[in-house]
Design an enzyme around this catalytic site. Sequence first.
Site, PDB file in Angstrom:
ATOM      1  N   ASN A   7       0.869  -1.167   0.000  1.00 50.20           N
ATOM      2  CA  ASN A   7       0.000   0.000   0.000  1.00 50.20           C
ATOM      3  C   ASN A   7       0.915   1.229   0.000  1.00 50.20           C
ATOM      4  OD1 ASN A   7      -1.482   2.297   0.849  1.00 50.20           O
ATOM      5  ND2 ASN A   7      -3.037   1.017   1.799  1.00 50.20           N
ATOM      6  N   GLU A  34      -3.907   1.741  -2.917  1.00 53.86           N
ATOM      7  CA  GLU A  34      -3.988   3.192  -2.682  1.00 53.86           C
ATOM      8  C   GLU A  34      -3.046   3.962  -3.605  1.00 53.86           C
ATOM      9  OE1 GLU A  34      -5.523   5.172   0.978  1.00 53.86           O
ATOM     10  OE2 GLU A  34      -4.238   3.671   1.931  1.00 53.86           O
ATOM     11  N   ASP A 145      -3.761  -5.014   1.130  1.00 51.97           N
ATOM     12  CA  ASP A 145      -4.049  -4.375   2.409  1.00 51.97           C
ATOM     13  C   ASP A 145      -5.432  -4.869   2.821  1.00 51.97           C
ATOM     14  OD1 ASP A 145      -4.734  -2.782   4.529  1.00 51.97           O
ATOM     15  OD2 ASP A 145      -4.461  -0.871   3.487  1.00 51.97           O
ATOM     16  N   ASN A 147      -6.795  -4.608   5.847  1.00 55.12           N
ATOM     17  CA  ASN A 147      -7.426  -3.829   6.910  1.00 55.12           C
ATOM     18  C   ASN A 147      -8.049  -4.731   7.965  1.00 55.12           C
ATOM     19  OD1 ASN A 147      -7.082  -0.941   6.805  1.00 55.12           O
ATOM     20  ND2 ASN A 147      -8.107  -0.991   4.812  1.00 55.12           N
ATOM     21  N   ASP A 217      -1.265  -6.200   6.189  1.00 55.19           N
ATOM     22  CA  ASP A 217      -0.905  -6.450   4.794  1.00 55.19           C
ATOM     23  C   ASP A 217      -0.472  -7.904   4.680  1.00 55.19           C
ATOM     24  OD1 ASP A 217      -0.748  -3.494   3.549  1.00 55.19           O
ATOM     25  OD2 ASP A 217      -0.004  -3.485   5.613  1.00 55.19           O
ATOM     26  N   ASP A 246       2.571   4.793   5.087  1.00 57.85           N
ATOM     27  CA  ASP A 246       2.399   4.267   6.441  1.00 57.85           C
ATOM     28  C   ASP A 246       2.419   2.745   6.463  1.00 57.85           C
ATOM     29  OD1 ASP A 246       0.043   4.460   4.998  1.00 57.85           O
ATOM     30  OD2 ASP A 246      -1.214   5.027   6.692  1.00 57.85           O
ATOM     31  N   HIS A 247       2.505   2.119   5.274  1.00 59.76           N
ATOM     32  CA  HIS A 247       2.590   0.664   5.170  1.00 59.76           C
ATOM     33  C   HIS A 247       3.981   0.241   4.677  1.00 59.76           C
ATOM     34  CE1 HIS A 247      -1.858  -0.277   5.273  1.00 59.76           C
ATOM     35  NE2 HIS A 247      -1.890   1.033   5.014  1.00 59.76           N
TER      36      HIS A 247
END
Length: 255
Positions: A7, A34, A145, A147, A217, A246-247
Amino acid sequence: MKIASWNVNSLNVRLPHLEQWLAAFAPDVVGLQETKLEDERFPDTALAAAGYRSVFSGQKTYNGVAILSREPAEEVQIGIPGFEDEQKRVIAATVAGVRIINLYVVNGQDVGTDKYAYKLRWLEAAHEWIAAELQAHSDVVVMGDFNIAPDDRDVHDPALWNEGHILTSTAERAALQGLLDLGLHDAYRLHHDDAGVFSWWDYRQAAFRRDLGLRIDLTLVSDALKDRCIDAGIDREPRTWERPSDHAPAWVQLG
């Protein structure tokens, strides 16, 4: 065959990071989430110069998915068949005989909200489609990802990230388990039992420096690929770079 998921949280911002990482890590296939770019702005020329062909499905500002591969992608599928959704969250393709399914699973906002209900509907539709894909293809990698943190080993604070919290709620974990029950295996857990290894850290509260993260992830391999799964892991290095996503990338190595 090295397959990775990342991501990137805006390919417009993170393209230099992606190019640097592709050169260093040299994966054969990468699923991106993303990307946050309309298709006409996708940097396929730059990525071709790096040695990767691209298939993608994007939209402005939000969501967006892509598959990069050294070999041509075939049988490209965009979106979940039969599930009407304006959000660009799904792309699948066959690369070198392996069916790659790349997901950017809905975040869900908070338990009990409309967005949470949408997440559960989305996961149900994804389950039905992936079940069909597994009937049609033996060698399958489902990645992205998600989530969803699979269990308490995958969160920095299980008391905080509990059965009533988004990303760790009972219904979300049950939906993920439903995918595994189709005959998929969490590649990381085939090789590692340890807790405290994460792929996502909030930008706030110095979360990365304090290692306050979650492993959301994932790379899932089908039964037919289980014995070919040599190793799997998470590459934290890109999270240390300036203006990072942030990943961190999650990866699996197939023999």
